[in-house]
Design an enzyme around this catalytic site. Sequence first.
Site, PDB file in Angstrom:
ATOM      1  N   GLY A 387       0.798  -1.212   0.000  1.00  0.00           N
ATOM      2  CA  GLY A 387       0.000   0.000   0.000  1.00  0.00           C
ATOM      3  C   GLY A 387       0.837   1.271   0.000  1.00  0.00           C
ATOM      4  O   GLY A 387       2.045   1.237  -0.231  1.00  0.00           O
ATOM      5  N   ARG A 389       1.999   3.165   2.373  1.00  0.00           N
ATOM      6  CA  ARG A 389       3.163   3.177   3.260  1.00  0.00           C
ATOM      7  C   ARG A 389       4.305   2.373   2.649  1.00  0.00           C
ATOM      8  O   ARG A 389       5.463   2.778   2.701  1.00  0.00           O
ATOM      9  CB  ARG A 389       2.815   2.636   4.652  1.00  0.00           C
ATOM     10  CG  ARG A 389       3.982   2.790   5.653  1.00  0.00           C
ATOM     11  CD  ARG A 389       3.675   2.202   7.026  1.00  0.00           C
ATOM     12  NE  ARG A 389       4.678   2.605   7.996  1.00  0.00           N
ATOM     13  CZ  ARG A 389       5.830   1.963   8.218  1.00  0.00           C
ATOM     14  NH1 ARG A 389       6.122   0.886   7.513  1.00  0.00           N
ATOM     15  NH2 ARG A 389       6.683   2.402   9.115  1.00  0.00           N
ATOM     16  N   CYS A 390       3.971   1.233   2.070  1.00  0.00           N
ATOM     17  CA  CYS A 390       4.994   0.389   1.444  1.00  0.00           C
ATOM     18  C   CYS A 390       5.726   1.128   0.328  1.00  0.00           C
ATOM     19  O   CYS A 390       6.917   0.905   0.102  1.00  0.00           O
ATOM     20  CB  CYS A 390       4.363  -0.874   0.857  1.00  0.00           C
ATOM     21  SG  CYS A 390       3.563  -1.961   2.051  1.00  0.00           S
ATOM     22  N   MET A 391       5.018   1.996  -0.391  1.00  0.00           N
ATOM     23  CA  MET A 391       5.585   2.659  -1.564  1.00  0.00           C
ATOM     24  C   MET A 391       6.381   3.910  -1.227  1.00  0.00           C
ATOM     25  O   MET A 391       6.827   4.619  -2.130  1.00  0.00           O
ATOM     26  CB  MET A 391       4.472   3.038  -2.547  1.00  0.00           C
ATOM     27  CG  MET A 391       3.760   1.858  -3.168  1.00  0.00           C
ATOM     28  SD  MET A 391       2.714   2.356  -4.569  1.00  0.00           S
ATOM     29  CE  MET A 391       1.558   3.483  -3.771  1.00  0.00           C
TER      30      MET A 391
END
Length: 402
Positions: A387, A389-391
Amino acid sequence: MKREIKVYSEIGNLKTVLLHRPGAEIENLIPEHLSRLLFDDIPFLKVARTEHDNFAKVLSDNGVEVLYLENLAAQAIKDKQIRDAFLDEVIIESEVDSKDIAKSLKDYLFSLPEKEMVDKIIAGIRKKEIGLSEENDDYPFIMEPMPNLYFTRDPFASIGKGITLNSMRNHIRHRETIFGKYIFKYHPEFKDSNIPLWYNRDEEFSIEGGDELVFSHEVIAIGHSERTSVEAIKKAAKTIFEAGESFKTVLMFDIPKSRAFMHLDTVFTMIDYDKFTVHEGIEGNLKVSALSYDYKNKDLIIEEQEDSLERILSKYLKREITLIRCGGGDRVIGRREQWNDGSNTLAIAPGKVITYERNYITNEILDKHNVNVISIPSGELSRGRGGPRCMSQPIWREKLIY
């Protein structure tokens, strides 16, 4: 310009962030080799890029400076000797057995301008590009693509004034951390900043950025997950404590070791001083170890406990905590939206988050809890199982006012 790392929370006003715009590596995914490259599907690059550009624009429109990993890496290796060392490291870690093939690879890459070279390394190199036959080989790449790199959260993590340069659990992702190594060591805006390393990429035990959350200037949380080991957490914690940072506690969350619970930030994220999104699968009693430091004996103090997530967070953040369930806790909706990273939000300010628009039930619930939700299209980005945050890798957040 001299840049530093400054991340003492998950929710302080985000000022500078590092992204990677998806590139040709996405189109170098092959169906029969998806699991090897940690993917479940093949995103449509054209649409994924449009979605990612929109993500970057939303950040910029909200006052966030957006840096791109590929640009910083290219700028870091402009010096010929540095570029030479960088290529040697990339080729060695690509496990090219033949000296002749390794030389052909290096000659090919060295002939390219720095940015094109970085893009090509990320995209992967087919055998035919250096004059090798692909006819009798199922796998056409001599240097494998790095499709996971648009999840810039994982290869390194900003904590306080330093970073963990991570030792990745899956070998296929290990080369991603080379970019971080060269950026922070050689980029003209970072090299003189003396950014401390809390953990290094050549360590034996694995740790990944999706498991590392900075709750406040005193409390860090790290997930003991499928991809992060206890030994790595203890070593990183000890290094941070001994450096004299403001952090007093590292909470080690023991979460299920499965792809569904890949990282700690896939099951809960902080969105305000007193609010977290959460996947119902992590509710109930949790095993958590609170790590602190005995400065006299120079050793960790470990307090093991078992309690609900809500009570643990309330205890260490010293306030009442509200947990907002992905999909409202509905058995069908919650699991569907969790699959599309409904609990993985990026806070750009206290109570202001970026989410995927496809998780509309969770977004509506967040809105009812007075959270300012900015939802972005994610039909293709979400196929990578990560999502907002991951990106994103925060480089600088403003200090929180309590």
